[in-house]
Design an enzyme around this catalytic site. Structure first.
Site, mmCIF file in Angstrom:
data_model
loop_
_atom_site.group_PDB
_atom_site.id
_atom_site.type_symbol
_atom_site.label_atom_id
_atom_site.label_comp_id
_atom_site.label_asym_id
_atom_site.label_seq_id
_atom_site.Cartn_x
_atom_site.Cartn_y
_atom_site.Cartn_z
ATOM 1 N N ASP A 216 0.883 -1.170 0.000
ATOM 2 C CA ASP A 216 0.000 0.000 0.000
ATOM 3 C C ASP A 216 0.920 1.219 0.000
ATOM 4 O O ASP A 216 1.632 1.466 0.987
ATOM 5 C CB ASP A 216 -0.879 -0.022 1.262
ATOM 6 C CG ASP A 216 -1.820 1.171 1.332
ATOM 7 O OD1 ASP A 216 -1.623 2.143 0.568
ATOM 8 O OD2 ASP A 216 -2.734 1.143 2.176
ATOM 9 N N SER B 186 -1.933 14.645 -13.663
ATOM 10 C CA SER B 186 -3.147 14.500 -14.467
ATOM 11 C C SER B 186 -3.412 15.854 -15.120
ATOM 12 O O SER B 186 -3.030 16.899 -14.567
ATOM 13 C CB SER B 186 -4.328 14.139 -13.555
ATOM 14 O OG SER B 186 -5.554 14.332 -14.242
ATOM 15 N N TYR C 25 -9.423 14.548 -5.852
ATOM 16 C CA TYR C 25 -8.505 14.114 -6.914
ATOM 17 C C TYR C 25 -7.792 15.320 -7.537
ATOM 18 O O TYR C 25 -6.564 15.311 -7.695
ATOM 19 C CB TYR C 25 -9.289 13.357 -7.978
ATOM 20 C CG TYR C 25 -8.452 12.770 -9.087
ATOM 21 C CD1 TYR C 25 -7.764 11.576 -8.905
ATOM 22 C CD2 TYR C 25 -8.359 13.392 -10.333
ATOM 23 C CE1 TYR C 25 -7.005 11.024 -9.930
ATOM 24 C CE2 TYR C 25 -7.599 12.853 -11.356
ATOM 25 C CZ TYR C 25 -6.928 11.671 -11.148
ATOM 26 O OH TYR C 25 -6.164 11.121 -12.160
ATOM 27 N N LYS D 244 -3.794 15.929 -7.397
ATOM 28 C CA LYS D 244 -2.941 15.928 -8.582
ATOM 29 C C LYS D 244 -2.237 17.293 -8.757
ATOM 30 O O LYS D 244 -1.125 17.358 -9.267
ATOM 31 C CB LYS D 244 -3.751 15.539 -9.822
ATOM 32 C CG LYS D 244 -4.205 14.068 -9.805
ATOM 33 C CD LYS D 244 -3.012 13.101 -9.748
ATOM 34 C CE LYS D 244 -3.428 11.659 -9.926
ATOM 35 N NZ LYS D 244 -2.282 10.715 -9.933
HETATM 36 P P1 NAI Z 1 -5.867 1.833 -12.838
HETATM 37 O O1 NAI Z 1 -7.003 1.863 -11.891
HETATM 38 O O2 NAI Z 1 -5.920 0.958 -14.050
HETATM 39 O O3 NAI Z 1 -4.512 1.502 -12.059
HETATM 40 C C1 NAI Z 1 -4.217 1.987 -10.782
HETATM 41 C C2 NAI Z 1 -3.430 0.918 -10.049
HETATM 42 O O4 NAI Z 1 -3.032 1.449 -8.780
HETATM 43 C C3 NAI Z 1 -4.269 -0.345 -9.768
HETATM 44 O O5 NAI Z 1 -3.563 -1.497 -10.178
HETATM 45 C C4 NAI Z 1 -4.469 -0.302 -8.261
HETATM 46 O O6 NAI Z 1 -4.545 -1.596 -7.670
HETATM 47 C C5 NAI Z 1 -3.219 0.447 -7.809
HETATM 48 N N1 NAI Z 1 -3.392 1.044 -6.498
HETATM 49 C C6 NAI Z 1 -4.467 1.740 -6.028
HETATM 50 N N2 NAI Z 1 -4.277 2.095 -4.766
HETATM 51 C C7 NAI Z 1 -3.045 1.633 -4.405
HETATM 52 C C8 NAI Z 1 -2.292 1.679 -3.205
HETATM 53 N N3 NAI Z 1 -2.770 2.261 -2.117
HETATM 54 N N4 NAI Z 1 -1.080 1.100 -3.184
HETATM 55 C C9 NAI Z 1 -0.593 0.483 -4.295
HETATM 56 N N5 NAI Z 1 -1.264 0.393 -5.455
HETATM 57 C C10 NAI Z 1 -2.483 0.965 -5.499
HETATM 58 O O7 NAI Z 1 -5.676 3.351 -13.273
HETATM 59 P P2 NAI Z 1 -4.714 4.043 -14.345
HETATM 60 O O8 NAI Z 1 -5.587 4.769 -15.274
HETATM 61 O O9 NAI Z 1 -3.696 3.124 -14.857
HETATM 62 O O10 NAI Z 1 -4.048 5.146 -13.395
HETATM 63 C C11 NAI Z 1 -2.673 5.254 -13.140
HETATM 64 C C12 NAI Z 1 -2.377 6.685 -12.752
HETATM 65 O O11 NAI Z 1 -2.702 7.543 -13.838
HETATM 66 C C13 NAI Z 1 -3.169 7.199 -11.550
HETATM 67 O O12 NAI Z 1 -2.322 7.974 -10.727
HETATM 68 C C14 NAI Z 1 -4.236 8.063 -12.192
HETATM 69 O O13 NAI Z 1 -4.707 9.056 -11.326
HETATM 70 C C15 NAI Z 1 -3.469 8.626 -13.367
HETATM 71 N N6 NAI Z 1 -4.286 9.155 -14.444
HETATM 72 C C16 NAI Z 1 -5.115 8.337 -15.164
HETATM 73 C C17 NAI Z 1 -5.885 8.853 -16.171
HETATM 74 C C18 NAI Z 1 -6.809 8.002 -16.980
HETATM 75 O O14 NAI Z 1 -7.582 8.557 -17.762
HETATM 76 N N7 NAI Z 1 -6.791 6.690 -16.862
HETATM 77 C C19 NAI Z 1 -5.834 10.280 -16.513
HETATM 78 C C20 NAI Z 1 -4.911 11.049 -15.708
HETATM 79 C C21 NAI Z 1 -4.181 10.491 -14.705
#
Ligand code: NAI
Length: 252
Positions: free
Chosen positions: A62, A141, A154, A158
């Site tokens: 975490d 973001s 959020y 960010k």
């Molecule tokens: P996702 O939901 O596919 O992946 C996020 C990952 O982080 C998941 O595998 C989850 O298990 C893990 N996670 C969550 N809480 C955690 C914790 N406490 N400790 C360890 N791991 C944890 O989302 P995505 O889209 O790949 O997001 C990755 C990053 O990109 C995030 O920071 C998100 O805010 C950012 N982002 C995403 C956008 C989008 O449109 N998908 C746009 C802008 C930013």
């Protein structure tokens, strides 16, 4: 192979952007520690990388927990001999206004999205500095730069990521450590579907709206990964404190 002799930590490595980036870093020669709250999913990504002939381990953690971050750094150093690349990418979103947000939800979003990056810096900077430097990339973001609706915690978190990135770059540049943020627009991952569900909207309609930008489509995880590979590599050796936007042409 742009990342030979690099040892990388990728948080949120089991998710959409994290998995694509862990694979891209490994394919360029980095040894990668895939870190995620979901340990099984992290192990699956690490196995995928190893099956492709590259080097990876999985660490369940975490990122909001200092004990877990210390263990992530120690485990990676023990496995690979050091750490010179970190992608602080784990993140969560709550699609609520200030009125609708509980203090607990606010604190959790800040714990995962912001405190994690402070904790990682606290424990990895001494390791990087002792080895002559490194590159830290933080996932901000588009909403960290321009704000957005129904996501108060959020957007605030960010924004903090973008400015903490600059502060870290100022503090640790003299130690040879570069710190940059990559700021995606809407990217085709589970997070977007989660947002549609939180807002009670149809996922397909939500995704179609996300494509309403100059390039007329959402981003794909590999397109964020490509930016992270560049920021991790020595090709970006004079880039620090920057907020790189990868969003298909932002719309307000
Ligand atoms: P996702 O939901 O596919 O992946 C996020 C990952 O982080 C998941 O595998 C989850 O298990 C893990 N996670 C969550 N809480 C955690 C914790 N406490 N400790 C360890 N791991 C944890 O989302 P995505 O889209 O790949 O997001 C990755 C990053 O990109 C995030 O920071 C998100 O805010 C950012 N982002 C995403 C956008 C989008 O449109 N998908 C746009 C802008 C930013």
């Amino acid at each position: 192979m742009r990342l030979e002799h690099k040892q990388a930590i990728v948080t949120g490595g089991a998710g959409g952007i994290g998995r694509a980036t862990a694979k891209a870093l490994a394919a360029e020669g980095a040894a990668v520690a895939v870190v995620d709250l979901n340990g099984e999913a992290a192990e699956a990504v690490a196995a995928e990388i190893r099956d492709a002939g590259f080097t990876a381990i999985a660490v369940q953690a975490d990122v909001a927990s200092e004990a877990d971050i210390e263990r992530v750094v120690e485990t990676t150093v023990a496995a690979f001999g050091g750490v010179n690349v970190v992608f602080n990418n784990a993140g969560i979103i709550r699609r609520t206004t200030a009125v609708e947000t509980s203090v607990e939800e606010w604190d959790r979003v800040f714990g995962v999205n912001v405190r994690s990056i402070f904790l990682m810096a606290k424990h990895v900077v001494p390791v990087m500095a002792a080895a002559g430097g490194g590159s830290i990339v933080n996932t901000g973001s588009g909403w960290g730069l321009k704000g957005g609706g129904q996501a108060i915690s959020y957007c605030a978190s960010k924004g903090a990521v973008v400015n903490m990135t600059r502060a870290l770059a100022i503090d640790h540049g003299p130690q040879g450590i570069r710190v940059n943020s990559v700021n995606p627009g809407d990217v085709n991952t589970g997070m977007l579907r989660d947002e549609a569900s939180q807002l009670g909207q149809d996922a397909d309609a939500f995704l179609a709206e996300a494509a309403d930008r100059p390039l007329r489509r959402m981003g794909e995880p590999r397109e964020i990964a490509a930016a992270v590979v560049w920021l991790a590599s020595d090709e970006s050796s004079y880039v620090t404190g920057s907020a790189l936007v990868v969003d298909g042409g932002g719309i307000a």
